[in-house]
Scaffold this motif. Structure first.
Motif, PDB file in Angstrom:
ATOM      1  N   VAL A  47       5.691   6.880 -14.919  1.00 53.61           N
ATOM      2  CA  VAL A  47       7.232   7.600 -14.100  1.00 53.61           C
ATOM      3  C   VAL A  47       6.953   7.437 -12.348  1.00 53.61           C
ATOM      4  O   VAL A  47       5.818   7.831 -11.301  1.00 53.61           O
ATOM      5  N   GLY A  55       2.221   2.809  -9.424  1.00 56.52           N
ATOM      6  CA  GLY A  55       2.811   2.779 -10.557  1.00 56.52           C
ATOM      7  C   GLY A  55       2.363   1.710 -11.190  1.00 56.52           C
ATOM      8  O   GLY A  55       2.098   1.290 -12.486  1.00 56.52           O
ATOM      9  N   GLU A  86      11.025   3.068 -14.650  1.00 57.70           N
ATOM     10  CA  GLU A  86      11.402   2.991 -12.965  1.00 57.70           C
ATOM     11  C   GLU A  86      12.643   3.416 -12.931  1.00 57.70           C
ATOM     12  O   GLU A  86      14.047   2.820 -13.707  1.00 57.70           O
ATOM     13  N   THR A 140       7.686   1.240  -1.825  1.00 54.25           N
ATOM     14  CA  THR A 140       6.678  -0.291  -1.364  1.00 54.25           C
ATOM     15  C   THR A 140       7.639  -1.219  -0.363  1.00 54.25           C
ATOM     16  O   THR A 140       7.403  -1.464   0.187  1.00 54.25           O
ATOM     17  N   ALA A 172       4.949  -1.397   6.399  1.00 55.89           N
ATOM     18  CA  ALA A 172       4.765  -1.679   7.006  1.00 55.89           C
ATOM     19  C   ALA A 172       3.566  -3.081   6.378  1.00 55.89           C
ATOM     20  O   ALA A 172       2.970  -4.463   6.941  1.00 55.89           O
ATOM     21  N   GLY A 227       0.460  -2.465   6.030  1.00 61.54           N
ATOM     22  CA  GLY A 227      -0.801  -2.498   6.645  1.00 61.54           C
ATOM     23  C   GLY A 227      -2.142  -2.361   5.625  1.00 61.54           C
ATOM     24  O   GLY A 227      -1.973  -1.110   4.876  1.00 61.54           O
ATOM     25  N   THR A 247      15.503   2.847 -15.475  1.00 59.64           N
ATOM     26  CA  THR A 247      15.238   4.164 -17.025  1.00 59.64           C
ATOM     27  C   THR A 247      14.820   4.810 -15.355  1.00 59.64           C
ATOM     28  O   THR A 247      13.314   5.319 -16.224  1.00 59.64           O
ATOM     29  N   VAL A 263      13.619   9.330 -15.749  1.00 58.08           N
ATOM     30  CA  VAL A 263      12.631   9.961 -16.277  1.00 58.08           C
ATOM     31  C   VAL A 263      13.464  11.222 -15.866  1.00 58.08           C
ATOM     32  O   VAL A 263      13.130  11.589 -14.355  1.00 58.08           O
ATOM     33  N   GLN A 296      10.899   5.115  10.659  1.00 57.12           N
ATOM     34  CA  GLN A 296      11.166   4.173  10.906  1.00 57.12           C
ATOM     35  C   GLN A 296      10.778   2.602  11.237  1.00 57.12           C
ATOM     36  O   GLN A 296       9.132   2.899  12.242  1.00 57.12           O
ATOM     37  N   TYR A 343       2.877   2.031  17.130  1.00 56.25           N
ATOM     38  CA  TYR A 343       2.339   1.128  16.645  1.00 56.25           C
ATOM     39  C   TYR A 343       2.860  -0.217  16.756  1.00 56.25           C
ATOM     40  O   TYR A 343       4.224  -0.331  17.248  1.00 56.25           O
ATOM     41  N   PHE A 365       0.602  10.429  -0.521  1.00 57.72           N
ATOM     42  CA  PHE A 365      -0.122   9.142   0.489  1.00 57.72           C
ATOM     43  C   PHE A 365       0.054   8.864   2.051  1.00 57.72           C
ATOM     44  O   PHE A 365      -0.520   8.695   2.678  1.00 57.72           O
ATOM     45  N   GLY A 389       2.175   7.644   3.938  1.00 60.79           N
ATOM     46  CA  GLY A 389       1.916   6.780   4.453  1.00 60.79           C
ATOM     47  C   GLY A 389       1.312   5.332   4.770  1.00 60.79           C
ATOM     48  O   GLY A 389       0.721   4.533   5.144  1.00 60.79           O
ATOM     49  N   HIS A 390       0.362   5.621   3.338  1.00 60.93           N
ATOM     50  CA  HIS A 390      -0.949   4.821   3.892  1.00 60.93           C
ATOM     51  C   HIS A 390      -1.344   4.376   2.166  1.00 60.93           C
ATOM     52  O   HIS A 390      -2.025   3.882   1.438  1.00 60.93           O
ATOM     53  N   PHE A 402       0.456   1.644   0.049  1.00 59.59           N
ATOM     54  CA  PHE A 402       0.498   0.636   0.037  1.00 59.59           C
ATOM     55  C   PHE A 402      -1.000   0.326   0.022  1.00 59.59           C
ATOM     56  O   PHE A 402      -1.550  -0.760  -1.297  1.00 59.59           O
TER      57      PHE A 402
HETATM   58  C1  LIG Z   1       8.498   2.407   7.563  1.00 59.72           C
HETATM   59  C2  LIG Z   1       7.372   2.717   6.688  1.00 59.72           C
HETATM   60  C3  LIG Z   1       6.052   1.842   6.689  1.00 59.72           C
HETATM   61  C4  LIG Z   1       5.348   1.872   6.282  1.00 59.72           C
HETATM   62  N1  LIG Z   1       3.734   1.227   6.401  1.00 59.72           N
HETATM   63  C5  LIG Z   1       2.978   1.553   5.763  1.00 59.72           C
HETATM   64  C6  LIG Z   1       1.917   0.525   6.439  1.00 59.72           C
HETATM   65  O1  LIG Z   1       1.445   0.235   7.017  1.00 59.72           O
HETATM   66  N2  LIG Z   1       0.509   0.755   4.911  1.00 59.72           N
HETATM   67  C7  LIG Z   1       0.800   1.992   4.248  1.00 59.72           C
HETATM   68  O2  LIG Z   1      -0.687   1.578   2.708  1.00 59.72           O
HETATM   69  N3  LIG Z   1       1.142   2.070   3.687  1.00 59.72           N
HETATM   70  C8  LIG Z   1       2.982   2.288   4.311  1.00 59.72           C
HETATM   71  N4  LIG Z   1       3.714   2.470   3.671  1.00 59.72           N
HETATM   72  C9  LIG Z   1       3.875   3.742   2.607  1.00 59.72           C
HETATM   73  C10 LIG Z   1       3.892   3.061   1.635  1.00 59.72           C
HETATM   74  O3  LIG Z   1       5.219   1.846   1.707  1.00 59.72           O
HETATM   75  C11 LIG Z   1       4.066   4.234   0.803  1.00 59.72           C
HETATM   76  O4  LIG Z   1       3.336   5.312   0.641  1.00 59.72           O
HETATM   77  C12 LIG Z   1       4.154   3.285  -0.614  1.00 59.72           C
HETATM   78  O5  LIG Z   1       5.125   2.289  -0.832  1.00 59.72           O
HETATM   79  C13 LIG Z   1       3.935   4.469  -1.463  1.00 59.72           C
HETATM   80  O6  LIG Z   1       4.203   3.849  -2.968  1.00 59.72           O
HETATM   81  P1  LIG Z   1       4.673   4.628  -4.282  1.00 59.72           P
HETATM   82  O7  LIG Z   1       4.025   3.467  -5.633  1.00 59.72           O
HETATM   83  O8  LIG Z   1       3.413   5.861  -4.299  1.00 59.72           O
HETATM   84  O9  LIG Z   1       5.763   4.885  -3.774  1.00 59.72           O
HETATM   85  P2  LIG Z   1       7.772   4.412  -4.123  1.00 59.72           P
HETATM   86  O10 LIG Z   1       6.727   2.364  -4.196  1.00 59.72           O
HETATM   87  O11 LIG Z   1       8.441   5.158  -3.636  1.00 59.72           O
HETATM   88  O12 LIG Z   1       7.462   4.167  -5.912  1.00 59.72           O
HETATM   89  C14 LIG Z   1       7.995   5.545  -6.020  1.00 59.72           C
HETATM   90  C15 LIG Z   1       8.883   4.761  -6.977  1.00 59.72           C
HETATM   91  O13 LIG Z   1       9.469   6.311  -8.353  1.00 59.72           O
HETATM   92  C16 LIG Z   1      10.861   5.581  -8.521  1.00 59.72           C
HETATM   93  N5  LIG Z   1      11.033   6.709  -9.296  1.00 59.72           N
HETATM   94  C17 LIG Z   1      11.258   8.679  -8.469  1.00 59.72           C
HETATM   95  N6  LIG Z   1      11.661   9.287  -9.516  1.00 59.72           N
HETATM   96  C18 LIG Z   1      12.200   8.763 -10.826  1.00 59.72           C
HETATM   97  C19 LIG Z   1      12.428   9.165 -11.889  1.00 59.72           C
HETATM   98  N7  LIG Z   1      13.251  10.698 -12.031  1.00 59.72           N
HETATM   99  N8  LIG Z   1      12.857   8.019 -13.069  1.00 59.72           N
HETATM  100  C20 LIG Z   1      12.667   7.102 -12.700  1.00 59.72           C
HETATM  101  N9  LIG Z   1      11.590   6.599 -11.757  1.00 59.72           N
HETATM  102  C21 LIG Z   1      11.522   7.466 -10.603  1.00 59.72           C
HETATM  103  C22 LIG Z   1      11.694   5.428  -7.428  1.00 59.72           C
HETATM  104  O14 LIG Z   1      13.293   4.808  -7.927  1.00 59.72           O
HETATM  105  C23 LIG Z   1      10.789   4.838  -7.005  1.00 59.72           C
HETATM  106  O15 LIG Z   1      10.447   3.224  -6.878  1.00 59.72           O
HETATM  107  C24 LIG Z   1       5.345   2.555   4.865  1.00 59.72           C
HETATM  108  C25 LIG Z   1       6.393   2.875   4.974  1.00 59.72           C
HETATM  109  C26 LIG Z   1       7.647   3.244   5.394  1.00 59.72           C
HETATM  110  C27 LIG Z   1       8.442   4.087   5.107  1.00 59.72           C
END
Ligand SMILES: Cc1cc2nc3c(=O)[nH]c(=O)nc-3n(C[C@H](O)[C@H](O)[C@H](O)COP(=O)(O)OP(=O)(O)OC[C@H]3O[C@@H](n4cnc5c(N)ncnc54)[C@H](O)[C@@H]3O)c2cc1C
Length: 385
Positions: free
Chosen positions: A6, A12, A30, A39, A43, A45, A167, A169, A224, A249, A336, A338-339, A341
């Motif tokens: 999910v 994912g 998704e 994602t 930024a 990092g 899609t 869930v 932000q 930063y 995560f 903030g970490h 990615f």
């Molecule tokens: C301003 C900013 C700066 C950042 N800088 C960094 C950095 O420098 N380095 C770093 O490592 N991280 C950074 N991050 C954090 C990073 O963006 C996230 O930790 C990372 O993208 C998380 O990925 P994810 O796949 O877990 O979540 P997401 O990318 O949020 O993906 C989760 C997905 O689940 C989907 N979803 C939710 N509910 C459902 C459902 N019921 N059914 C189907 N789909 C669903 C959503 O639509 C979403 O697309 C930053 C974040 C921000 C906001």
């Protein structure tokens, strides 16, 4: 039988890819488009300078993948190893830096403790007199999150993963009882039978867990970032610089521009991940620029804000992810803080191990189970911006 992931963010899609490489039949659901959660708001990092062993280990294993990404996935993700420079204003922070560098070095990370004037060798405009210590690691840097996501998405599809966008869930089915095994999901009107469901829903992970009657302490918190044309261009090979005691930063973008960010408010309310403001607050932007100017001389009064955006961190109380099989067949990879990615490559492999082997081995993730919150027994990450 199928594994349903999910969330089509970087966590994912990396999980889907590594599961398929292990021979699993995988569907990624998704609810929007790939990367439309946090994602594409990252930024980018990538660093190993964390304050706890488990976060450093997640970084080391992920960096092994980032370093070979272009070769293995055929995508140039703009990985620039410009280093990260952490700065301390307080002696207590400097003490923590000493401890962290020793721990990082023990795990093979080439970080070093610097005096403020040595730090200025990496960041020439630094107001060195404001600081009492710094740390630097040359293998840290950043990459383009969108390109990395596309790399994983393409590789996942090629490995046979069924990536379904638009899609959502809407239900997760389990056998009865607290230890009831996952049996499937409802997604966009279809029922999909599954042996495992992976919660990789980022800032929505708590809501997704609730569909399976599981309570996870993962809070959506708004963060932000700005793209700034500084008065004095920031060198493209300069480090991502974190003024840890103010939370500010900045890092070089292209042609002298910089990305500037940080969280400066004492309050940090939970947001509705489907209804928060994705544009910047002007008061925050002014503070962010001021804090960057307090740190380094690039950001004089003629600096100009080009654009900005807001996204969500998925935050746990100790700023570490939850990576575990939370209930039979329900695997969590979220929080995560903030970490996510940068830690996605290691996490995707760990998810595949949890599903295929019943245990994780790439990194010791025993400290990342959700039961740690019952008695606050987990490690707390301090190097957070
Ligand atoms: C301003 C900013 C700066 C950042 N800088 C960094 C950095 O420098 N380095 C770093 O490592 N991280 C950074 N991050 C954090 C990073 O963006 C996230 O930790 C990372 O993208 C998380 O990925 P994810 O796949 O877990 O979540 P997401 O990318 O949020 O993906 C989760 C997905 O689940 C989907 N979803 C939710 N509910 C459902 C459902 N019921 N059914 C189907 N789909 C669903 C959503 O639509 C979403 O697309 C930053 C974040 C921000 C906001």
């Amino acid at each position: 039988m199928t594994v349903v992931v999910v969330g089509g963010g970087i966590v994912g899609l990396a999980s889907g890819y590594y599961l398929a490489k292990r021979g699993e039949d995988v569907v990624v659901c998704e609810k929007g488009t790939v990367g439309s959660g946090s994602t594409e708001r990252s930024a980018g990092g990538i660093r190993a300078q964390f304050s706890t062993p488990v976060n450093v280990d997640l970084s080391v294993e992920s960096m092994n993948v980032w370093d070979r990404f272009e070769t293995d996935f055929g995508v140039d993700i703009g990985h620039r190893k410009v280093g990260y420079l952490f700065l301390a204003r307080e002696e207590a922070t400097a003490d923590e830096f000493r401890e962290a560098v020793a721990m990082q070095n023990d795990r093979g990370v080439p970080s070093e403790l610097l005096t403020p004037s040595e730090a200025a060798d990496h960041c020439p405009a630094l107001h060195a007199e404001e600081f009492c210590a710094a740390t630097y690691s040359p293998t840290d840097g950043f990459a383009d999150p969108y390109l990395a996501l596309q790399g994983y998405a393409t590789a996942a599809r090629e490995a046979g993963v069924d990536v379904r966008t638009k899609t959502p869930v809407t239900a997760i089915h389990r056998e009865s009882g607290a230890e009831g095994r996952v049996t499937g999901v409802d997604a966009d009107g279809d029922h999909i039978e599954a042996t495992h469901v992976v919660d990789a829903a980022g800032a929505w992970a708590r809501d997704v867990a609730e569909l399976a009657d599981i309570d996870l302490p993962i809070a959506p918190r708004r963060r932000q970032a700005l793209v700034v044309d500084p008065e004095t261009p920031v060198p493209e090979d300069g480090p991502l610089t974190i003024d840890l005691d103010t939370g500010s930063y900045f890092r070089p973008e292209r042609e002298g521009a910089a990305i500037v960010g940080g969280h400066f408010d004492d309050t940090d309310p939970d947001e509705d991940p489907d209804g928060y403001s994705t544009s910047i607050d002007l008061a925050w932007a002014a503070t962010a620029l001021e804090r960057a100017a307090d740190c380094a001389g690039y950001f004089g009064p003629d600096s100009r804000i080009r654009r900005g955006w807001a996204g969500l961190y998925a935050v746990t109380p100790d700023h570490h992810p939850i990576i575990e099989e939370t209930a039979p067949g329900f695997v969590t990879a979220a929080g995560f803080s903030g970490h996510g990615f940068q830690h996605a490559p290691a996490t995707g492999q760990l998810v595949a191990e949890l599903v295929c082997d019943g245990r994780a081995s790439l990194v010791d993730v025993d400290s990342l189970t959700s039961d740690r919150f019952a008695d606050d027994s987990g490690p707390v990450e301090r190097n957070v911006a």
